[in-house]
Write a protein that holds these residues in place. Sequence first.
Motif, PDB file in Angstrom:
ATOM      1  N   PHE A   1       0.848  -1.376   0.098  1.00  0.00           N
ATOM      2  CA  PHE A   1       0.060  -0.066  -0.096  1.00  0.00           C
ATOM      3  C   PHE A   1       0.865   1.233   0.061  1.00  0.00           C
ATOM      4  N   LYS A   2       1.863   1.372   0.811  1.00  0.00           N
ATOM      5  CA  LYS A   2       2.716   2.272   0.923  1.00  0.00           C
ATOM      6  C   LYS A   2       3.621   2.793  -0.415  1.00  0.00           C
ATOM      7  N   GLU A   3       4.052   1.716  -1.150  1.00  0.00           N
ATOM      8  CA  GLU A   3       4.852   1.866  -2.376  1.00  0.00           C
ATOM      9  C   GLU A   3       4.180   1.800  -3.699  1.00  0.00           C
ATOM     10  N   THR A   4       2.886   1.220  -3.722  1.00  0.00           N
ATOM     11  CA  THR A   4       2.135   1.242  -4.886  1.00  0.00           C
ATOM     12  C   THR A   4       0.966   2.023  -4.879  1.00  0.00           C
ATOM     13  N   LYS A   5       0.157   2.298  -3.838  1.00  0.00           N
ATOM     14  CA  LYS A   5      -0.825   3.045  -3.862  1.00  0.00           C
ATOM     15  C   LYS A   5      -0.865   4.405  -3.401  1.00  0.00           C
ATOM     16  N   ILE A   6       0.145   4.807  -2.495  1.00  0.00           N
ATOM     17  CA  ILE A   6       0.452   6.015  -1.926  1.00  0.00           C
ATOM     18  C   ILE A   6       1.679   6.866  -2.119  1.00  0.00           C
ATOM     19  N   LYS A   7       2.483   6.105  -3.076  1.00  0.00           N
ATOM     20  CA  LYS A   7       4.145   6.359  -3.254  1.00  0.00           C
ATOM     21  C   LYS A   7       4.153   7.830  -3.318  1.00  0.00           C
ATOM     22  N   GLY A   8       5.045   8.628  -2.564  1.00  0.00           N
ATOM     23  CA  GLY A   8       5.206   9.906  -2.643  1.00  0.00           C
ATOM     24  C   GLY A   8       4.250  10.987  -1.839  1.00  0.00           C
ATOM     25  N   LYS A   9       3.457  10.198  -1.263  1.00  0.00           N
ATOM     26  CA  LYS A   9       2.627  11.070  -0.756  1.00  0.00           C
ATOM     27  C   LYS A   9       2.796  11.118   1.065  1.00  0.00           C
ATOM     28  N   ASN A  10       2.596  12.150   1.407  1.00  0.00           N
ATOM     29  CA  ASN A  10       2.772  12.629   3.033  1.00  0.00           C
ATOM     30  C   ASN A  10       2.091  11.490   4.044  1.00  0.00           C
ATOM     31  N   LEU A  11       2.756  11.019   4.932  1.00  0.00           N
ATOM     32  CA  LEU A  11       2.193  10.085   5.827  1.00  0.00           C
ATOM     33  C   LEU A  11       2.508  10.677   7.115  1.00  0.00           C
ATOM     34  N   ASN A  12       1.552  11.124   7.848  1.00  0.00           N
ATOM     35  CA  ASN A  12       1.734  11.692   9.370  1.00  0.00           C
ATOM     36  C   ASN A  12       1.067  10.931  10.529  1.00  0.00           C
ATOM     37  N   GLY A  13       0.293   9.805  10.184  1.00  0.00           N
ATOM     38  CA  GLY A  13      -0.180   9.055  10.978  1.00  0.00           C
ATOM     39  C   GLY A  13      -1.063   7.902  10.549  1.00  0.00           C
ATOM     40  N   VAL A  14      -1.446   6.941  11.350  1.00  0.00           N
ATOM     41  CA  VAL A  14      -2.169   5.966  11.084  1.00  0.00           C
ATOM     42  C   VAL A  14      -3.125   5.515  12.295  1.00  0.00           C
ATOM     43  N   PHE A  15      -4.523   5.483  11.810  1.00  0.00           N
ATOM     44  CA  PHE A  15      -5.600   5.186  13.002  1.00  0.00           C
ATOM     45  C   PHE A  15      -5.936   3.683  12.902  1.00  0.00           C
ATOM     46  N   LEU A  16      -6.174   3.104  13.732  1.00  0.00           N
ATOM     47  CA  LEU A  16      -6.580   1.475  13.847  1.00  0.00           C
ATOM     48  C   LEU A  16      -7.962   1.465  14.240  1.00  0.00           C
ATOM     49  N   THR A  17      -8.522   0.624  13.466  1.00  0.00           N
ATOM     50  CA  THR A  17      -9.952   0.166  13.595  1.00  0.00           C
ATOM     51  C   THR A  17     -10.251  -1.137  13.718  1.00  0.00           C
ATOM     52  N   GLY A  18     -11.294  -1.715  14.193  1.00  0.00           N
ATOM     53  CA  GLY A  18     -11.586  -3.006  14.175  1.00  0.00           C
ATOM     54  C   GLY A  18     -10.889  -3.890  15.385  1.00  0.00           C
ATOM     55  N   GLY A  19     -11.932  -4.848  15.870  1.00  0.00           N
ATOM     56  CA  GLY A  19     -11.463  -5.551  17.254  1.00  0.00           C
ATOM     57  C   GLY A  19     -10.086  -5.914  17.155  1.00  0.00           C
ATOM     58  N   ALA A  20      -9.922  -6.466  16.002  1.00  0.00           N
ATOM     59  CA  ALA A  20      -8.469  -7.346  15.656  1.00  0.00           C
ATOM     60  C   ALA A  20      -7.182  -6.516  15.827  1.00  0.00           C
ATOM     61  N   SER A  21      -7.354  -4.951  15.735  1.00  0.00           N
ATOM     62  CA  SER A  21      -6.425  -4.070  15.741  1.00  0.00           C
ATOM     63  C   SER A  21      -5.750  -4.127  16.974  1.00  0.00           C
ATOM     64  N   ARG A  22      -6.429  -4.694  17.973  1.00  0.00           N
ATOM     65  CA  ARG A  22      -5.810  -4.492  19.382  1.00  0.00           C
ATOM     66  C   ARG A  22      -4.898  -5.641  19.500  1.00  0.00           C
ATOM     67  N   MET A  23      -4.560  -6.499  18.538  1.00  0.00           N
ATOM     68  CA  MET A  23      -3.405  -7.585  18.900  1.00  0.00           C
ATOM     69  C   MET A  23      -2.067  -6.767  19.102  1.00  0.00           C
ATOM     70  N   ASN A  24      -1.384  -7.467  19.950  1.00  0.00           N
ATOM     71  CA  ASN A  24      -0.203  -6.692  20.459  1.00  0.00           C
ATOM     72  C   ASN A  24       0.965  -6.401  19.244  1.00  0.00           C
ATOM     73  N   PHE A  25       1.131  -7.369  18.188  1.00  0.00           N
ATOM     74  CA  PHE A  25       1.972  -6.924  17.361  1.00  0.00           C
ATOM     75  C   PHE A  25       1.794  -5.866  16.206  1.00  0.00           C
ATOM     76  N   ILE A  26       0.396  -5.377  16.351  1.00  0.00           N
ATOM     77  CA  ILE A  26      -0.077  -4.526  15.172  1.00  0.00           C
ATOM     78  C   ILE A  26       0.586  -3.299  15.156  1.00  0.00           C
ATOM     79  N   ARG A  27       0.429  -2.583  16.213  1.00  0.00           N
ATOM     80  CA  ARG A  27       1.309  -1.136  16.430  1.00  0.00           C
ATOM     81  C   ARG A  27       2.587  -1.083  16.062  1.00  0.00           C
ATOM     82  N   PRO A  28       3.420  -2.019  16.541  1.00  0.00           N
ATOM     83  CA  PRO A  28       4.875  -2.002  16.390  1.00  0.00           C
ATOM     84  C   PRO A  28       5.051  -2.164  15.050  1.00  0.00           C
ATOM     85  N   MET A  29       4.303  -3.226  14.394  1.00  0.00           N
ATOM     86  CA  MET A  29       4.659  -3.680  12.773  1.00  0.00           C
ATOM     87  C   MET A  29       4.343  -2.522  11.892  1.00  0.00           C
ATOM     88  N   ILE A  30       3.357  -1.537  12.363  1.00  0.00           N
ATOM     89  CA  ILE A  30       2.842  -0.609  11.374  1.00  0.00           C
ATOM     90  C   ILE A  30       3.819   0.620  11.548  1.00  0.00           C
TER      91      ILE A  30
END
Length: 631
Positions: A325-354
């Motif tokens: 997604f970063k390299e092919t869909k929004i390449k070159g665009k500013n990225l200042n944050g990520v907002f997580l949603t969905g119950g599964a987003s609480r899994m412990n490895f998600i935030r560090p991976m992102i």
Amino acid sequence: MAKLVTPNQRCHQYVVGIDFGHGETSAAICPLEWNKSAGQRETHITDLDMDSSARKKVIPSAICRAQGGLYIGEEAFEHMSDNQGIRVCFKQKPTDISGEAESLMMDYMKAIYRRIRECDDRLKDGNHIVYIARPSGWIEEEAKELYREMALKVGIPLAGLTSESRAAIFYAKSPAVSFANEISRGAIVFDLGSSTLDFTYLSDTDKPIDYGYDLGASIIDKTIFNTMIKSNEKIQEFLSKYPEYEGSLLYKARKFKETAYGRKEDSPTKESFDLDSIIQETEPAYEEYGDTRVKLKISKLGDLNDCIEEHAKYLSKLKAALLDFKETKIKGKNLNGVFLTGGASRMNFIRPMIAETLSLPIDKVKIDNDNPSLTISRGIALLGATDAITSVLVQNLKGSLPQLIDENKILNPLIEKLGESISIAAWKQVESSCNYWIKFGKTTDRDELKEQVQKDIQKFQNGKLNRVVNDTFQSFVKDESEQIRKSMNEIISRYAPGREITMSNNLNLGNQQAITDSLNDMSSVIAAICDSISHIIADILWKALAAFLWGVFAIPYYVLKAIFTSDESKRKDKANDILDKKDEIVANVNVDIKRNLRGNSNFKNVVTKTLMDFFKEMIDSNLQKVIIPIE
């Protein structure tokens, strides 16, 4: 085309937003505050009780078809005897409204809507509209259309559809979350549901970019099911005889996952159950398998992560999706944050991976700490309420355009400005022609001056006249757009307070560059107006000037100058017969142009239609910069 319910200010009081999730379902209600401005709206969102007895706001997306009716959520697991099994995680992209999967989904939609009506007595027939969300990966128009038709067919008063991640990003912009600054500069919504992983990128300068991957968290459920539950030979035997219980066991795997990821990372998680917890005593399987025990255990959360990576490569696939997604869909665009949603987003490895994959500080990867399982339903309710109100406001604004372009309000003032600006500009051309002839004329013959004026006026008609009309129009439209701008800002403030339109002091239509601020991208429209009427004005101008100038040229030249008078002085003396009549000629040309334009029905029709189209395009183009579209 599905006939959606049109928001109606007279009867609709509430918007219901429903998130028919693959793994869980929730809904929210938002009042339609029709008569309040953006700053006055309270925008209270109420999470609806999807299980009123347990006061649960989220229920598993499970359904049981029984002779006694349709049972959903936890209740589905209590009614096994009259059907072919409990269905969980059954939501899929629709392909045939008559298909079995679509029929099951429509039964579920119908039961959920009935539950919503039962749990909130404010909802009456005809006083509310519903908006629903879809996975961002459902980008095909045919799939969207079928999904809309399915909702309408079961009696849901559907007013619109939007992607789950767009609903989440709208909620993230609300004061309840305070993620608006990151979104304005470029941010991603990371929506990890049961069936799909969906992304939406949004910023103040870009259109939303949606994309989805088949990487829902149900992959983890299936991995737990296959490695911890189905590995038991007795369970394999049980399922081979009674496959209808697989959904119940998958749900047990899912509950274990949720329990494990809800604990501290170094804490063990142990769960066990007998099959009699999912088999009713009246069932044939009860005596044979009811006492079969299933044990689920991990010593620490890392063990579960290692298991799902070993057997499903799940973490690797999530990381690959982020990179893609970063390299092919929004390449070159500013990225200042990520907002997580969905119950599964609480899994412990998600935030560090992102944070690692997208090179962001961990504090820029934000999750709704209240309840990420409710983000979508809250967002679709908020977005639906905004869409309903703004759609009516836009309709009313466009409906008022004929009154705004009334002859007395628009055409007559425009004709006044055109007459004045064209007559003054034309005179400057005549004056320039006379001065040129005085200095560079080859003879003192008045016919030479006449030819010079005639040639230059024709050039003026073919070139400068269009620019004069263009400049007059752009100035006039800017001034007359003020009322429309105020009305648009009332609408825009509902989506994006602080991004209201301001008028630019220096518009540049002559170069056909995009007009800044509220007239952005409109120069071609105004140019079309000028092109369509310039020939009309050119004919009027030529006749008006000729009526006065050629009369002056016809005056005999009786005064004989002394022999020593220079040719330049003679030419100046003759030219002054014209130049001295400046005020008279300009005034008469002005009057003649205005009289001709007022009596020219073609001119009026062209201007009225083009201004109508112009203002509509102006409204649409400015709103498209800030709204999150409803489908």
